[in-house]
Design a protein around this motif. Structure first.
Motif, PDB file in Angstrom:
ATOM      1  N   ILE A 169       0.832  -1.218   0.000  1.00 24.00           N
ATOM      2  CA  ILE A 169       0.000   0.000   0.000  1.00 24.00           C
ATOM      3  C   ILE A 169       0.866   1.269   0.000  1.00 24.00           C
ATOM      4  O   ILE A 169       0.670   2.152  -0.840  1.00 24.00           O
ATOM      5  CB  ILE A 169      -1.001  -0.005   1.189  1.00 24.00           C
ATOM      6  CG1 ILE A 169      -1.901  -1.251   1.157  1.00 24.00           C
ATOM      7  CG2 ILE A 169      -1.839   1.267   1.184  1.00 24.00           C
ATOM      8  CD1 ILE A 169      -2.708  -1.445  -0.106  1.00 24.00           C
ATOM      9  N   SER A 228       2.640   1.531  -3.391  1.00 20.47           N
ATOM     10  CA  SER A 228       1.709   1.920  -4.444  1.00 20.47           C
ATOM     11  C   SER A 228       1.441   3.425  -4.403  1.00 20.47           C
ATOM     12  O   SER A 228       1.478   4.102  -5.441  1.00 20.47           O
ATOM     13  CB  SER A 228       0.390   1.152  -4.276  1.00 20.47           C
ATOM     14  OG  SER A 228      -0.568   1.597  -5.200  1.00 20.47           O
ATOM     15  N   ALA A 229       1.174   3.938  -3.198  1.00 19.70           N
ATOM     16  CA  ALA A 229       0.897   5.377  -3.045  1.00 19.70           C
ATOM     17  C   ALA A 229       2.098   6.211  -3.498  1.00 19.70           C
ATOM     18  O   ALA A 229       1.941   7.227  -4.194  1.00 19.70           O
ATOM     19  CB  ALA A 229       0.553   5.686  -1.588  1.00 19.70           C
ATOM     20  N   SER A 273       1.088  -0.984  -9.580  1.00 22.58           N
ATOM     21  CA  SER A 273       0.648   0.405  -9.771  1.00 22.58           C
ATOM     22  C   SER A 273       0.973   0.929 -11.161  1.00 22.58           C
ATOM     23  O   SER A 273       0.249   1.764 -11.698  1.00 22.58           O
ATOM     24  CB  SER A 273       1.291   1.319  -8.717  1.00 22.58           C
ATOM     25  OG  SER A 273       0.874   0.934  -7.441  1.00 22.58           O
ATOM     26  N   PRO A 327      -7.077  -4.733  -1.442  1.00 28.26           N
ATOM     27  CA  PRO A 327      -6.692  -3.371  -1.045  1.00 28.26           C
ATOM     28  C   PRO A 327      -5.652  -2.749  -1.972  1.00 28.26           C
ATOM     29  O   PRO A 327      -5.690  -1.539  -2.235  1.00 28.26           O
ATOM     30  CB  PRO A 327      -6.123  -3.554   0.372  1.00 28.26           C
ATOM     31  CG  PRO A 327      -5.758  -4.988   0.483  1.00 28.26           C
ATOM     32  CD  PRO A 327      -6.727  -5.718  -0.395  1.00 28.26           C
ATOM     33  N   LEU A 328      -4.714  -3.575  -2.489  1.00 31.96           N
ATOM     34  CA  LEU A 328      -3.676  -3.037  -3.374  1.00 31.96           C
ATOM     35  C   LEU A 328      -4.282  -2.467  -4.658  1.00 31.96           C
ATOM     36  O   LEU A 328      -3.982  -1.331  -5.052  1.00 31.96           O
ATOM     37  CB  LEU A 328      -2.660  -4.137  -3.709  1.00 31.96           C
ATOM     38  CG  LEU A 328      -1.617  -3.794  -4.792  1.00 31.96           C
ATOM     39  CD1 LEU A 328      -0.851  -2.516  -4.439  1.00 31.96           C
ATOM     40  CD2 LEU A 328      -0.647  -4.952  -4.989  1.00 31.96           C
ATOM     41  N   LEU A 336      -7.339  -1.595  -5.172  1.00 28.72           N
ATOM     42  CA  LEU A 336      -8.254  -0.496  -4.837  1.00 28.72           C
ATOM     43  C   LEU A 336      -7.488   0.821  -4.674  1.00 28.72           C
ATOM     44  O   LEU A 336      -7.876   1.854  -5.224  1.00 28.72           O
ATOM     45  CB  LEU A 336      -9.021  -0.826  -3.556  1.00 28.72           C
ATOM     46  CG  LEU A 336     -10.178   0.109  -3.191  1.00 28.72           C
ATOM     47  CD1 LEU A 336     -11.233   0.140  -4.286  1.00 28.72           C
ATOM     48  CD2 LEU A 336     -10.794  -0.313  -1.865  1.00 28.72           C
ATOM     49  N   VAL A 337      -6.372   0.769  -3.941  1.00 27.21           N
ATOM     50  CA  VAL A 337      -5.544   1.980  -3.734  1.00 27.21           C
ATOM     51  C   VAL A 337      -4.933   2.433  -5.061  1.00 27.21           C
ATOM     52  O   VAL A 337      -5.009   3.617  -5.425  1.00 27.21           O
ATOM     53  CB  VAL A 337      -4.434   1.706  -2.687  1.00 27.21           C
ATOM     54  CG1 VAL A 337      -3.400   2.833  -2.675  1.00 27.21           C
ATOM     55  CG2 VAL A 337      -5.043   1.546  -1.301  1.00 27.21           C
ATOM     56  N   ALA A 338      -4.316   1.487  -5.794  1.00 29.20           N
ATOM     57  CA  ALA A 338      -3.674   1.833  -7.077  1.00 29.20           C
ATOM     58  C   ALA A 338      -4.712   2.320  -8.086  1.00 29.20           C
ATOM     59  O   ALA A 338      -4.478   3.290  -8.819  1.00 29.20           O
ATOM     60  CB  ALA A 338      -2.924   0.617  -7.620  1.00 29.20           C
ATOM     61  N   THR A 355      -7.662   3.730  -7.441  1.00 30.53           N
ATOM     62  CA  THR A 355      -8.137   5.057  -7.026  1.00 30.53           C
ATOM     63  C   THR A 355      -7.135   6.131  -7.439  1.00 30.53           C
ATOM     64  O   THR A 355      -7.517   7.221  -7.883  1.00 30.53           O
ATOM     65  CB  THR A 355      -8.369   5.088  -5.497  1.00 30.53           C
ATOM     66  OG1 THR A 355      -9.285   4.043  -5.144  1.00 30.53           O
ATOM     67  CG2 THR A 355      -8.935   6.428  -5.055  1.00 30.53           C
ATOM     68  N   GLY A 356      -5.844   5.817  -7.314  1.00 26.60           N
ATOM     69  CA  GLY A 356      -4.791   6.750  -7.734  1.00 26.60           C
ATOM     70  C   GLY A 356      -4.860   7.032  -9.227  1.00 26.60           C
ATOM     71  O   GLY A 356      -4.761   8.189  -9.665  1.00 26.60           O
TER      72      GLY A 356
END
Length: 274
Positions: free
Chosen positions: A81, A84-85, A158, A194-195, A197-199, A201-202
């Motif tokens: 996470i 990825s961010a 990502s 979660p990975l 979803l975060v990537a 969303t970015g």
């Protein structure tokens, strides 16, 4: 008008993900680029959010079957996470133009596809060679190695949306040799939620998501992954793995060939202007 080809593609990829934990990004992103002509960045962004929805369905089934090792999932997420961010922040800061972005995505995508294919083909040999050594590793070292693996997957996924499946499964098999295969696959799918979803969303924030396309793909993939998750223990895994690896080699070669052709065309055009 809903294109049945998109729905069928979603179903096929969802089925593979449910059965093997592999095939999400490694098939869907190249499929969108090569078959449907979607821009690589949009393909990656759309596929990431599509994967988040698809793998949520798969992880619920695996969780219900008690085939998820949650400590491994948490450790992977602790690495993936933040990585990825950070990767998405770097992409945003670089503000790449369309051609440069296309080239970067295709380059990382080819690397991730080849890494995935190698993991699929040589998984058994790698595990036989290193499993005995890794069985004696203490829990703290295993935990650190899992977090580092998560960070590497976070960067790969990502940029290309590929890597969380076969590479993740292979590393989990090495780090957690006592877990059954169904639990390894379930844990890999649960971590991907979660990975992606975060990537995803970015990428949405960067404007790289086609929501209509994602909705149509999910119509096919959600039934596919539920069916695949229930069939996970009933399929000849070796045949499936080798077939998937062969497809990935061909797809990586096709993307690389197209990228080299594009680069040579740009160089030729620049030479003519001068």
């Amino acid at each position: 008008m809903i294109d049945p080809l998109y729905v069928a593609s979603g179903f096929g990829v969802g089925l593979l993900v449910g059965m093997t934990g592999v095939g999400g990004g490694s098939l869907m992103t190249p499929l969108l680029i090569l078959l449907f002509g979607v821009h690589p960045s949009t393909a990656v962004g759309t596929d990431l959010l599509y994967a988040a929805g698809t793998k949520t369905g798969g992880s619920v089934v695996h969780g219900w079957s008690r085939s998820v090792h949650w400590p491994a999932v948490l450790r992977l997420a602790c690495g993936s996470i933040p990585a990825s961010a950070l990767t998405l922040l770097v992409l945003w800061k670089l503000d790449l133009n369309s051609d440069a972005e296309r080239g970067l995505v295709n380059l990382v995508l080819c690397f991730a596809l080849l890494l995935t294919a190698i993991s699929l083909i040589f998984r058994k040999a790698i595990i036989e060679r290193y499993r005995r050594t890794l069985e004696g590793v203490d829990d703290r070292t295993t935990a650190i190695a899992t977090v580092v693996t998560g960070a590497v997957l976070g960067v790969l996924v990502s940029i290309s949306s590929v890597g969380a499946g076969a590479v993740g499964v292979t590393v989990l098999l090495l780090l957690y040799p006592r877990l059954p295969m169904a639990t390894i696959i379930g844990s890999d799918i649960a971590h991907a939620v979660p990975l992606t979803l975060v990537a995803g969303t970015g990428h949405w924030a960067l404007g790289d998501v086609d929501w209509a396309l994602m909705g149509v793909l999910l119509m096919g993939s959600l039934p596919g992954i539920v069916l695949g998750s229930y069939s996970a223990t009933r399929v000849p895994e070796t045949v499936l793995r080798l077939t998937l690896a062969s497809v990935l080699f061909v797809v990586a070669g096709k993307i690389m060939f197209a990228e080299l052709n594009l680069s040579s065309a740009i160089v030729t055009a620049l030479a003519w202007t001068h």
